[in-house]
Design a protein around this motif. Structure first.
Motif, PDB file in Angstrom:
ATOM      1  N   UNK A 223     146.328  33.965  15.909  1.00  0.00           N
ATOM      2  CA  UNK A 223     146.636  34.746  16.995  1.00  0.00           C
ATOM      3  C   UNK A 223     147.034  36.281  16.669  1.00  0.00           C
ATOM      4  N   UNK A 224     147.331  36.354  15.327  1.00  0.00           N
ATOM      5  CA  UNK A 224     147.351  37.870  14.748  1.00  0.00           C
ATOM      6  C   UNK A 224     146.437  38.624  14.609  1.00  0.00           C
ATOM      7  N   UNK A 225     144.944  38.017  14.477  1.00  0.00           N
ATOM      8  CA  UNK A 225     144.134  38.575  14.559  1.00  0.00           C
ATOM      9  C   UNK A 225     143.507  38.811  15.922  1.00  0.00           C
ATOM     10  N   UNK A 226     143.600  37.870  16.735  1.00  0.00           N
ATOM     11  CA  UNK A 226     143.461  38.250  18.333  1.00  0.00           C
ATOM     12  C   UNK A 226     144.029  39.478  18.668  1.00  0.00           C
ATOM     13  N   UNK A 227     145.314  39.366  18.656  1.00  0.00           N
ATOM     14  CA  UNK A 227     146.335  40.458  19.056  1.00  0.00           C
ATOM     15  C   UNK A 227     145.774  41.836  18.172  1.00  0.00           C
ATOM     16  N   UNK A 228     145.262  41.784  17.122  1.00  0.00           N
ATOM     17  CA  UNK A 228     144.861  43.096  16.473  1.00  0.00           C
ATOM     18  C   UNK A 228     143.788  43.487  16.987  1.00  0.00           C
ATOM     19  N   UNK A 229     142.720  42.665  17.372  1.00  0.00           N
ATOM     20  CA  UNK A 229     141.304  42.986  17.923  1.00  0.00           C
ATOM     21  C   UNK A 229     141.447  43.690  19.398  1.00  0.00           C
ATOM     22  N   UNK A 230     142.303  43.146  19.982  1.00  0.00           N
ATOM     23  CA  UNK A 230     142.701  43.580  21.322  1.00  0.00           C
ATOM     24  C   UNK A 230     143.156  44.866  21.207  1.00  0.00           C
ATOM     25  N   UNK A 231     144.376  45.156  20.309  1.00  0.00           N
ATOM     26  CA  UNK A 231     144.756  46.483  19.986  1.00  0.00           C
ATOM     27  C   UNK A 231     143.845  47.637  19.775  1.00  0.00           C
ATOM     28  N   UNK A 232     142.988  46.961  19.018  1.00  0.00           N
ATOM     29  CA  UNK A 232     141.812  47.952  18.273  1.00  0.00           C
ATOM     30  C   UNK A 232     140.905  48.353  19.574  1.00  0.00           C
ATOM     31  N   UNK A 233     140.454  47.397  20.222  1.00  0.00           N
ATOM     32  CA  UNK A 233     139.690  47.827  21.506  1.00  0.00           C
ATOM     33  C   UNK A 233     140.301  48.462  22.451  1.00  0.00           C
ATOM     34  N   UNK A 234     141.484  48.260  22.649  1.00  0.00           N
ATOM     35  CA  UNK A 234     142.239  49.188  23.679  1.00  0.00           C
ATOM     36  C   UNK A 234     142.823  50.518  23.127  1.00  0.00           C
TER      37      UNK A 234
END
Length: 272
Positions: A223-234
């Motif tokens: 989930x730490x990766x998923x959260x980071x990817x969402x952060x990057x994209x946004x």
């Protein structure tokens, strides 16, 4: 880019790619999920993902996927080059065929797909390319020479690409996961040179096998990766690198602060 982005994700059939694809779909993005195994992505399709078969080493597959996304959406806002695996074993023992395949997937696959997507991003004069490297792009571990070589290559490739694409408003970001609880370790097992157990490198090989069975660190929740990817994209202005996950800051910081000899000693100690 609008808030609702068209995202192409490779390696979406398992691990952090799959979980992140799920969260991107749930966040309302248009997500094209690609991997060699379509059957493993049926659940992504059921929640609204666009699932396609693609082998990153196959030019025809890449051309077909990119053409389909452009035909259906008219653009690709985000390309996440996430597909990859780890080849581990003594340099001397691993065949050059296996080495070539490691580079075909981890490096040349990234290059092929990036080259195929770039003309469309340049035309729109916006886009984001997210390349999955690893903390292994900054450090090294025993028996991982070929894997780490590919991740170091991704680091350099991404840095150069970031400068080249600046005038086109295309951002290039490197994701550097640490130890994550995904299928990566099983992938290492599947590609490990167990035949080396009785060869000249048997001491370090058997120590590494023991370490795989009882890892020194527990991995982070994907989930730490998923959260980071969402952060990057946004993010309006994302950082050039995101180092995340268990052990990543410690090990990269250790090498940076104390140098290679201290880091070597730590790695050798783990192999006793």
């Amino acid at each position: 880019m609008s808030n609702k982005k068209v995202i192409l994700v490779t390696g979406a059939s398992s691990g952090m790619g799959k979980l992140s694809a799920q969260d991107l779909i749930k966040a309302g993005h248009i997500v094209y999920c690609v991997a060699r195994s379509v059957d493993k992505m049926k659940d992504l399709e059921q929640i609204g993902g666009h699932v396609m078969k693609m082998d990153v080493t196959n030019e025809a597959d890449i051309e077909a996927v990119v053409a389909k996304v452009i035909k259906e959406q008219g653009r690709i806002d985000v390309l996440w080059n996430n597909a990859g695996y780890g080849l581990y074993g003594p340099v001397e023992d691993l065949s050059m065929e296996k080495v070539q395949q490691q580079f075909e997937v981890n490096v040349y696959g990234v290059a092929r797909l990036t080259k195929a997507v770039l003309p469309y991003m340049r035309e729109k004069r916006e886009g984001l390319i997210l390349n999955t490297s690893s903390m292994g792009g900054k450090i090294y571990t025993p028996l991982g020479a070929w894997y780490h070589a590919t991740k170091h290559a991704i680091e350099g490739f991404s840095d150069c690409l970031r400068i080249e694409l600046k005038e086109f408003n295309i951002k290039v970001v490197v994701l550097e996961p640490g130890m994550i609880n995904t299928g990566f370790t099983q992938g290492v097992r599947d590609n490990f040179s167990f035949e080396s157990q009785n060869g000249p490198y048997k001491t370090v090989v058997n120590a590494y096998i023991k370490a795989m069975e009882n890892p020194p660190m527990k991995g982070s929740d994907p989930k730490v990766i998923s959260n980071t990817v969402l952060k990057i994209i946004n993010a309006r202005r994302p950082k050039t690198r995101y180092l995340v996950g268990q052990g990543s800051h410690f090990l990269v910081g250790l090498r940076r602060l104390f140098g290679d000899r201290v880091y070597d000693a730590l790695m050798l100690r783990q192999m006793r």
